[in-house]
Motif scaffolding. Structure first.
Motif, PDB file in Angstrom:
ATOM      1  N   LEU A  29       0.809  -1.038  -0.055  1.00 47.70           N
ATOM      2  CA  LEU A  29       0.115   0.104  -0.075  1.00 47.70           C
ATOM      3  C   LEU A  29       0.676   1.088  -0.075  1.00 47.70           C
ATOM      4  O   LEU A  29       0.564   2.261  -0.675  1.00 47.70           O
ATOM      5  N   GLY A  32       2.402   2.125  -3.410  1.00 47.06           N
ATOM      6  CA  GLY A  32       1.517   2.388  -4.426  1.00 47.06           C
ATOM      7  C   GLY A  32       0.761   3.694  -3.930  1.00 47.06           C
ATOM      8  O   GLY A  32      -0.189   4.179  -4.758  1.00 47.06           O
ATOM      9  N   GLY A  33       0.875   4.260  -2.839  1.00 46.18           N
ATOM     10  CA  GLY A  33       0.066   5.341  -2.326  1.00 46.18           C
ATOM     11  C   GLY A  33       1.058   6.405  -1.673  1.00 46.18           C
ATOM     12  O   GLY A  33       1.967   6.609  -2.343  1.00 46.18           O
ATOM     13  N   TYR A  35       2.345   8.404   1.585  1.00 48.17           N
ATOM     14  CA  TYR A  35       2.749   8.081   3.168  1.00 48.17           C
ATOM     15  C   TYR A  35       3.571   9.031   3.924  1.00 48.17           C
ATOM     16  O   TYR A  35       4.301   9.737   3.236  1.00 48.17           O
ATOM     17  N   GLU A 221      -4.389   5.326   0.124  1.00 50.20           N
ATOM     18  CA  GLU A 221      -4.035   4.387  -1.274  1.00 50.20           C
ATOM     19  C   GLU A 221      -5.343   4.568  -1.988  1.00 50.20           C
ATOM     20  O   GLU A 221      -6.486   4.429  -1.482  1.00 50.20           O
ATOM     21  N   ALA A 227       0.516   9.426  -5.670  1.00 58.12           N
ATOM     22  CA  ALA A 227       1.397   8.735  -4.771  1.00 58.12           C
ATOM     23  C   ALA A 227       2.752   9.323  -4.523  1.00 58.12           C
ATOM     24  O   ALA A 227       2.857  10.486  -5.156  1.00 58.12           O
TER      25      ALA A 227
END
Length: 244
Positions: A29, A32-33, A35, A221, A227
């Protein structure tokens, strides 16, 4: 595309311990996201004030929750995400599935589905079933056992018992996210997946206004997420706002 949101709250997870644990589902996650491992929870680093800050979008100075008794709560002035969705999107279906029952009893209080169950494995089971059998638009999930492991083994990236629990919790997160993506209507849905925590800890406790207790992570995500790293001083109160 039908917009939907799931907030997965992992109680008592230090970001540095999360990085040290084996967590392939959360790692995917993050890859692909968007953070950040340097977000901040409220200064009162216990679950009642912290989860309330997340779900109302304001600090304890406003929402009035300063401990786990919930005395002085001002939800009439500072409604939760669930209250706002009910008021402004009345057709939306909402659900909250938690291990720590006071979240449903004292903070969320009203949703189309309210489930309080132990242990975390049964929480994950209930969420998977909900996502398969129902059509929720906003889901809140709370997994409590990382916090219990911190109290038992110490909150530390060098604590084997704590890290083992984070790995087990990662499996629950994987099952839940998998259930989102296995929905037969998933191709027509825009799911925002948020994974976060309420506080950190040190030794076998938390509750202090110190970096080890206040530093948390926030992970976003989904198709609508750009991203990369989340910068700019992310706070736990931003989570509820982002969900809305």
């Amino acid at each position: 595309m039908r917009r939907k949101t799931i907030i997965i709250g992992l109680d008592g997870v230090r970001p540095d311990a999360l990085a040290a644990a084996s967590t392939p589902h959360i790692d995917a996650l993050i890859a692909g996201g968007a953070y950040t491992p340097t977000a901040q929870t409220c200064a009162i680093t216990v679950s009642g004030p912290a989860w309330t800050s997340l779900l109302t979008g304001v600090e304890p100075e406003k929402h009035g929750v300063v401990d786990n008794s919930f005395d002085g709560a001002r939800y009439d002035r500072y409604p939760t995400v669930f209250d706002r969705v009910r008021a402004h999107i009345p057709h939306a279906r909402t659900a909250s599935v938690v291990n720590w029952g006071p979240i449903n009893d004292s903070i969320i209080r009203e949703a189309d589905t309210l489930i309080s169950v132990k242990p975390d494995e049964l929480v994950a089971d209930a969420v998977v079933e909900l996502l398969h059998d129902d059509d929720p638009d906003l889901v809140f999930v709370q997994l409590d056992q990382p916090d219990a492991a911190g109290h038992s083994h110490t909150y530390s990236p060098e604590s084997p018992g704590y890290l083992r629990q984070l790995s087990e919790t990662d499996g629950h997160v994987g099952r839940i996210v998998g259930a989102v993506r296995n929905r037969p209507t998933y191709a027509d849905e825009d799911w925002l997946v948020i994974v976060t925590t309420d506080h950190g800890g040190s030794e076998r406790g938390h509750g202090k206004d110190i970096p080890e207790h206040r530093t948390v992570f926030v992970l976003l995500e989904g198709p609508s997420v750009q991203a990369g790293s989340l910068d700019g001083g992310v706070n736990i109160a931003d989570v509820g706002v982002t969900a809305l």
